[in-house]
Motif scaffolding. Structure first.
Motif, PDB file in Angstrom:
ATOM      1  N   THR A  31     -22.459  -2.676   1.805  1.00 21.92           N
ATOM      2  CA  THR A  31     -22.374  -1.150   1.848  1.00 21.92           C
ATOM      3  C   THR A  31     -21.189  -0.856   2.588  1.00 21.92           C
ATOM      4  N   SER A  32     -20.633  -1.702   3.649  1.00 20.91           N
ATOM      5  CA  SER A  32     -19.693  -1.579   4.374  1.00 20.91           C
ATOM      6  C   SER A  32     -18.464  -1.625   3.722  1.00 20.91           C
ATOM      7  N   ARG A  33     -17.990  -2.608   2.754  1.00 16.86           N
ATOM      8  CA  ARG A  33     -17.225  -3.018   1.993  1.00 16.86           C
ATOM      9  C   ARG A  33     -16.864  -1.974   1.028  1.00 16.86           C
ATOM     10  N   VAL A  34     -18.066  -1.277   0.247  1.00 20.01           N
ATOM     11  CA  VAL A  34     -18.029  -0.344  -0.869  1.00 20.01           C
ATOM     12  C   VAL A  34     -17.516   1.095   0.052  1.00 20.01           C
ATOM     13  N   LEU A  35     -18.093   1.210   1.331  1.00 20.51           N
ATOM     14  CA  LEU A  35     -17.584   2.444   1.965  1.00 20.51           C
ATOM     15  C   LEU A  35     -16.058   2.202   2.554  1.00 20.51           C
ATOM     16  N   GLN A  36     -15.450   1.067   2.706  1.00 18.83           N
ATOM     17  CA  GLN A  36     -14.043   1.110   2.794  1.00 18.83           C
ATOM     18  C   GLN A  36     -13.282   1.225   1.479  1.00 18.83           C
ATOM     19  N   VAL A  37     -13.642   0.660   0.439  1.00 20.28           N
ATOM     20  CA  VAL A  37     -12.880   1.031  -0.801  1.00 20.28           C
ATOM     21  C   VAL A  37     -12.987   2.505  -1.187  1.00 20.28           C
ATOM     22  N   ALA A  38     -13.964   3.157  -0.645  1.00 21.95           N
ATOM     23  CA  ALA A  38     -14.254   4.679  -1.151  1.00 21.95           C
ATOM     24  C   ALA A  38     -13.223   5.356   0.025  1.00 21.95           C
ATOM     25  N   SER A  39     -13.296   5.020   1.043  1.00 25.01           N
ATOM     26  CA  SER A  39     -12.443   5.670   2.141  1.00 25.01           C
ATOM     27  C   SER A  39     -11.170   5.734   1.745  1.00 25.01           C
ATOM     28  N   LEU A  40     -10.591   4.471   1.476  1.00 24.81           N
ATOM     29  CA  LEU A  40      -9.206   3.910   0.989  1.00 24.81           C
ATOM     30  C   LEU A  40      -8.930   4.992  -0.138  1.00 24.81           C
ATOM     31  N   SER A  41      -9.631   5.217  -1.075  1.00 24.37           N
ATOM     32  CA  SER A  41      -9.402   6.043  -2.287  1.00 24.37           C
ATOM     33  C   SER A  41      -9.499   7.338  -1.715  1.00 24.37           C
TER      34      SER A  41
END
Length: 84
Positions: A31-41
């Motif tokens: 979840t934290s990795r997916v959140l980082q990708v979403a935040s970056l995007s």
């Protein structure tokens, strides 16, 4: 110009390294990795301040929340996320 074989191997290695995103159960690590990708995007940065309550796997540093994992896997998946 890279050869087709090199490009194929590069894509295959990146796909294998990114396979942890295919986890179908919700856990703090993925979840934290997916959140980082979403935040970056969506926000253009690596912090997860807007989504910090969605995961337990986070750290607070210099006024921002970040995932506890290194950002390289998220940076590898980011272009694929943008295309999809």
């Amino acid at each position: 110009m890279p050869s087709k074989r090199f490009l194929f191997l590069f894509f295959l290695i990146n796909l294998i390294l990114s396979s942890f995103y295919l986890d179908n159960r919700k856990n703090p690590n993925s979840t934290s990795r997916v959140l980082q990708v979403a935040s970056l995007s969506e926000e253009g940065n690596l912090n997860i301040d807007e989504r910090k309550d969605e995961t337990l796997d986070k750290a607070f540093s210099q006024g921002h929340f970040y995932p506890l994992q290194p950002p390289l896997p998220s940076l590898i998946v980011y272009p694929i996320y943008e295309v999809l």
